[in-house]
Design a protein around this motif. Sequence first.
Motif, PDB file in Angstrom:
ATOM      1  N   LEU A   1      -0.334  30.243  10.034  1.00 28.20           N
ATOM      2  CA  LEU A   1      -0.201  31.023   8.760  1.00 28.20           C
ATOM      3  C   LEU A   1       0.825  30.116   7.786  1.00 28.20           C
ATOM      4  CD1 LEU A   1      -0.567  34.545   9.698  1.00 28.20           C
ATOM      5  CD2 LEU A   1      -1.982  33.001   8.286  1.00 28.20           C
ATOM      6  N   GLY A   2       2.164  30.033   8.655  1.00 28.79           N
ATOM      7  CA  GLY A   2       3.281  29.383   8.125  1.00 28.79           C
ATOM      8  C   GLY A   2       2.939  27.909   7.230  1.00 28.79           C
ATOM      9  N   TRP A   3       2.267  26.883   8.233  1.00 32.16           N
ATOM     10  CA  TRP A   3       2.187  25.932   7.534  1.00 32.16           C
ATOM     11  C   TRP A   3       0.826  25.885   6.636  1.00 32.16           C
ATOM     12  CZ3 TRP A   3       0.335  21.329  11.550  1.00 32.16           C
ATOM     13  CH2 TRP A   3       0.559  20.189  11.041  1.00 32.16           C
ATOM     14  N   GLY A   4       0.002  26.845   6.793  1.00 32.21           N
ATOM     15  CA  GLY A   4      -1.013  27.282   5.680  1.00 32.21           C
ATOM     16  C   GLY A   4      -0.695  27.484   4.497  1.00 32.21           C
ATOM     17  N   VAL A   5       0.597  28.174   4.305  1.00 38.88           N
ATOM     18  CA  VAL A   5       1.293  28.616   3.120  1.00 38.88           C
ATOM     19  C   VAL A   5       1.631  27.233   2.507  1.00 38.88           C
ATOM     20  CG1 VAL A   5       3.409  29.545   1.907  1.00 38.88           C
ATOM     21  CG2 VAL A   5       1.767  30.861   3.604  1.00 38.88           C
ATOM     22  N   GLY A   6       2.209  26.210   3.255  1.00 39.32           N
ATOM     23  CA  GLY A   6       2.621  25.180   2.843  1.00 39.32           C
ATOM     24  C   GLY A   6       1.513  24.338   2.322  1.00 39.32           C
ATOM     25  N   LEU A   7       0.429  24.248   2.993  1.00 43.50           N
ATOM     26  CA  LEU A   7      -0.953  23.611   2.626  1.00 43.50           C
ATOM     27  C   LEU A   7      -1.370  24.231   1.202  1.00 43.50           C
ATOM     28  CD1 LEU A   7      -2.760  21.597   3.454  1.00 43.50           C
ATOM     29  CD2 LEU A   7      -4.090  23.276   4.558  1.00 43.50           C
ATOM     30  N   GLY A   8      -1.328  25.548   1.191  1.00 38.23           N
ATOM     31  CA  GLY A   8      -1.759  25.980  -0.036  1.00 38.23           C
ATOM     32  C   GLY A   8      -0.990  25.586  -1.164  1.00 38.23           C
ATOM     33  N   MET A   9       0.482  25.366  -1.086  1.00 35.55           N
ATOM     34  CA  MET A   9       1.289  25.056  -2.133  1.00 35.55           C
ATOM     35  C   MET A   9       1.034  23.644  -2.487  1.00 35.55           C
ATOM     36  SD  MET A   9       4.756  26.835  -0.846  1.00 35.55           S
ATOM     37  CE  MET A   9       5.865  26.232  -1.876  1.00 35.55           C
ATOM     38  N   ASN A  10       0.767  22.602  -1.356  1.00 35.18           N
ATOM     39  CA  ASN A  10       0.350  21.276  -1.733  1.00 35.18           C
ATOM     40  C   ASN A  10      -0.922  21.279  -2.477  1.00 35.18           C
ATOM     41  OD1 ASN A  10      -0.960  18.664  -0.403  1.00 35.18           O
ATOM     42  ND2 ASN A  10       1.117  18.448  -1.115  1.00 35.18           N
ATOM     43  N   TYR A  11      -1.812  22.147  -2.065  1.00 33.22           N
ATOM     44  CA  TYR A  11      -3.109  22.038  -2.860  1.00 33.22           C
ATOM     45  C   TYR A  11      -2.828  22.649  -4.262  1.00 33.22           C
ATOM     46  CZ  TYR A  11      -7.642  23.506  -4.197  1.00 33.22           C
ATOM     47  OH  TYR A  11      -9.042  23.767  -5.066  1.00 33.22           O
ATOM     48  N   TRP A  12      -1.947  23.418  -4.587  1.00 32.75           N
ATOM     49  CA  TRP A  12      -1.767  23.926  -6.065  1.00 32.75           C
ATOM     50  C   TRP A  12      -1.004  22.802  -6.689  1.00 32.75           C
ATOM     51  CZ3 TRP A  12      -2.488  28.274  -8.628  1.00 32.75           C
ATOM     52  CH2 TRP A  12      -1.778  28.302  -9.630  1.00 32.75           C
ATOM     53  N   SER A  13      -0.191  22.082  -6.036  1.00 33.30           N
ATOM     54  CA  SER A  13       0.456  21.029  -6.831  1.00 33.30           C
ATOM     55  C   SER A  13      -0.479  19.885  -7.097  1.00 33.30           C
ATOM     56  CB  SER A  13       1.910  20.720  -6.267  1.00 33.30           C
ATOM     57  OG  SER A  13       1.420  20.219  -4.873  1.00 33.30           O
ATOM     58  N   VAL A  14      -1.332  19.715  -6.176  1.00 36.62           N
ATOM     59  CA  VAL A  14      -2.209  18.470  -6.432  1.00 36.62           C
ATOM     60  C   VAL A  14      -3.474  18.725  -7.146  1.00 36.62           C
ATOM     61  CG1 VAL A  14      -3.713  16.994  -5.094  1.00 36.62           C
ATOM     62  CG2 VAL A  14      -1.519  17.336  -4.162  1.00 36.62           C
ATOM     63  N   PHE A  15      -3.987  19.928  -6.976  1.00 36.77           N
ATOM     64  CA  PHE A  15      -5.378  20.107  -7.966  1.00 36.77           C
ATOM     65  C   PHE A  15      -5.186  21.123  -8.823  1.00 36.77           C
ATOM     66  CE2 PHE A  15      -6.775  18.881  -3.569  1.00 36.77           C
ATOM     67  CZ  PHE A  15      -7.648  17.551  -3.820  1.00 36.77           C
ATOM     68  N   LEU A  16      -4.396  21.969  -8.881  1.00 38.66           N
ATOM     69  CA  LEU A  16      -4.333  22.869 -10.032  1.00 38.66           C
ATOM     70  C   LEU A  16      -3.196  22.545 -10.919  1.00 38.66           C
ATOM     71  CD1 LEU A  16      -4.834  26.019  -7.932  1.00 38.66           C
ATOM     72  CD2 LEU A  16      -6.707  24.718  -9.115  1.00 38.66           C
ATOM     73  N   ARG A  17      -2.397  21.539 -10.770  1.00 39.11           N
ATOM     74  CA  ARG A  17      -1.536  21.112 -11.714  1.00 39.11           C
ATOM     75  C   ARG A  17      -1.919  20.065 -12.669  1.00 39.11           C
ATOM     76  NH1 ARG A  17       3.182  17.304  -9.112  1.00 39.11           N
ATOM     77  NH2 ARG A  17       2.335  15.789 -10.563  1.00 39.11           N
ATOM     78  N   LYS A  18      -1.388  19.919 -13.752  1.00 39.84           N
ATOM     79  CA  LYS A  18      -1.974  18.996 -14.973  1.00 39.84           C
ATOM     80  C   LYS A  18      -2.293  17.810 -14.437  1.00 39.84           C
ATOM     81  CE  LYS A  18       2.657  17.354 -16.157  1.00 39.84           C
ATOM     82  NZ  LYS A  18       4.007  17.572 -16.530  1.00 39.84           N
TER      83      LYS A  18
END
Length: 83
Positions: free
Chosen positions: A51-68
């Motif tokens: 779960l801890g690492w999954g949160v980090g992966l989710g944040m990375n996903y956010w910055s890569v795909f949902l960012r401008k």
Amino acid sequence: MTVDHHAAIERIEAKRGFGRHATVYVAGNFLLVAIWAITSRGYFWPIWPMLGWGVGLGMNYWSVFLRKPISDDEIRRELEKGR
């Protein structure tokens, strides 16, 4: 677009690197589950690091795909680094 322009875009995408992060996440989780399965089959403790690492992966996903998208400024900065 020039070859240098395409190379700069590829370097920017590699720096964002979601694919590698996701692959290491899955491999790490398999390792944790294997350790859990070998040592004991009681309480499923690997859930907490997953779960801890999954949160980090989710944040990375956010910055890569949902960012401008990649801007011209980012490309220009990357081209200047390559010189």
